[in-house]
Design a protein around this motif. Structure first.
Motif, short mmCIF file in Angstrom:
data_model
loop_
_atom_site.label_atom_id
_atom_site.label_comp_id
_atom_site.label_asym_id
_atom_site.label_seq_id
_atom_site.Cartn_x
_atom_site.Cartn_y
_atom_site.Cartn_z
N PRO A 8 11.46 35.45 17.30
CA PRO A 8 12.10 36.16 18.46
C PRO A 8 11.07 36.91 19.33
O PRO A 8 11.21 37.12 20.31
CB PRO A 8 13.22 36.90 17.61
CG PRO A 8 13.24 36.20 16.48
CD PRO A 8 11.90 35.72 16.10
N ALA A 9 10.07 37.50 18.62
CA ALA A 9 9.52 38.66 19.51
C ALA A 9 8.58 37.80 20.37
O ALA A 9 8.31 38.10 21.54
CB ALA A 9 8.62 39.44 18.53
N ALA A 10 8.04 36.82 19.97
CA ALA A 10 7.18 35.88 20.66
C ALA A 10 7.86 35.13 21.75
O ALA A 10 7.42 35.09 22.93
CB ALA A 10 6.39 34.94 19.75
N LEU A 11 9.17 34.87 21.54
CA LEU A 11 10.03 34.38 22.67
C LEU A 11 10.20 35.39 23.66
O LEU A 11 10.23 35.09 25.05
CB LEU A 11 11.33 33.66 21.93
CG LEU A 11 12.70 33.42 23.00
CD1 LEU A 11 11.72 32.17 23.88
CD2 LEU A 11 13.62 33.09 22.13
N PRO A 51 3.35 28.82 19.89
CA PRO A 51 2.88 28.58 18.48
C PRO A 51 3.91 29.28 17.31
O PRO A 51 4.61 30.05 17.76
CB PRO A 51 1.57 29.53 18.46
CG PRO A 51 1.11 29.62 19.82
CD PRO A 51 2.59 29.74 20.65
N THR A 52 3.91 28.28 16.16
CA THR A 52 4.91 28.88 15.20
C THR A 52 4.13 28.81 13.96
O THR A 52 4.18 27.83 12.93
CB THR A 52 6.02 27.73 14.91
OG1 THR A 52 5.66 26.46 15.09
CG2 THR A 52 6.95 27.92 16.37
N PRO A 53 2.99 29.86 13.62
CA PRO A 53 2.36 29.70 12.45
C PRO A 53 2.94 29.75 11.23
O PRO A 53 2.59 29.73 10.13
CB PRO A 53 1.21 30.92 12.74
CG PRO A 53 1.95 31.81 13.83
CD PRO A 53 2.77 30.83 14.64
N GLY A 78 9.30 25.96 20.32
CA GLY A 78 8.34 26.25 19.13
C GLY A 78 7.42 25.06 18.93
O GLY A 78 7.80 24.00 19.27
N GLY A 79 6.18 25.34 18.42
CA GLY A 79 5.57 24.22 18.17
C GLY A 79 6.02 23.22 16.93
O GLY A 79 5.45 22.39 16.60
#
Length: 292
Positions: A217-220, A209-211, A186-187
């Motif tokens: 987990p969904a982004a991963l 990105p880690t806003p 992650g960022g």
């Protein structure tokens, strides 16, 4: 800088006569610490860098004298100046960046280690310290992996070396130098992940990105589905305690995604693993045991 003159100052600290010589020097240091803190009068020295530099230059001159002025003068002068110019994380008005105020018992224990100067690169140089290190490493590993068959650990110099070691092990497991290992982080991941990948000749990590401050987990899951070379070995780096905010990634959920996608999780817990020692906060880094 005033250095110790010849004589009793050269007795070995850990020998039969050492403690007797060390005790009055310790008293001198403690007295200098107290006076230096009083001179400072707060968490930081007044005047900024220029003033601190000026005071240190005055205390340390001459830096390498032809004649020493004795251990007590050297310790009194330099320790007081060092304390006056220190950033004191023990001051109640100090919000430390990363370093914490040491406990008195830890400082006292550090004195014993300094006096004995064990070298843990081989048993014959530090018999008892080697045994104690092995016991401590196993106890820490059992704290992280309570259900593991025979958990063990290594002591490193910090998170940077630990992350480098993790990537090295992952690279070797994937085939060694030139392996097709992919790294996803992650960022919010520590910069040492990218540094270690470069140092080990691995491709630059895919950084998500880690806003919200944590790895989603969904982004991963989406990234693992869309990245090319689906069959390539993949290391997913999660973070338990970022250095900026102390945020902890959802470790269990990320590990579930890794299991589903045949990826290997690595958790950088150099900052947050100490929560395991807390009776109140020890559930916060839940999922640490999912990393091999």
């Amino acid at each position: 800088m005033p250095v110790p003159a010849s004589g009793t100052a050269h007795l070995l600290a850990g020998g039969h006569g050492g403690p007797g010589v060390l005790r009055p020097m310790v008293d001198t240091v403690l007295d200098a610490l107290a006076h230096g803190a009083a001179d400072r009068g707060g968490p930081l020295p007044a005047g900024g860098p220029a003033a601190v530099d000026r005071r240190i230059r005055g205390a340390a001159r001459p830096l390498i004298p032809d004649e020493g002025e004795g251990p007590h003068h050297a310790l009194r002068t330099l320790v007081r100046a060092l304390t006056h110019g220190a950033a004191d994380p023990a001051d109640p008005r100090c919000t430390a960046h990363l370093h914490c105020p040491p406990l008195a018992v830890a400082t006292a224990a550090d004195l014993a280690v300094s006096a004995l100067n064990p070298s843990l690169d081989s048993w014959d140089q530090a018999p008892a310290a080697c045994a104690l290190e092995a016991l401590t490493c196993r106890a820490l590993a059992e704290l992280v992996h309570p259900d593991g068959p025979a958990p063990d650990a290594l002591v490193t110099t910090g998170g940077t070396e630990s992350n480098q070691l993790a990537l090295l092990l992952a690279r070797e497991a994937a085939g060694g130098i030139g392996s097709p290992l992919r790294i996803i982080c992650g960022g919010n991941a520590h910069h040492s992940i990218h540094r270690a990948a470069w140092f080990l000749g691995l491709p630059a990590p895919h950084t998500l990105p880690t806003p919200t401050g944590v790895l989603d987990p969904a982004a991963l899951h989406t990234a693992l589905d869309r990245l090319p070379d689906a069959d390539a070995p993949t290391l997913v780096v999660a973070t338990a305690g970022t250095t900026d905010t102390g945020a902890i990634d959802p470790l269990t959920e990320l590990a579930d995604v890794c299991d589903h996608q045949a990826a290997t999780p690595h958790i950088d817990a150099a900052y947050g693993v100490v929560l395991l020692f807390s009776d109140i906060l020890n559930k916060m880094p839940q999922g640490l045991d999912r990393a091999p």
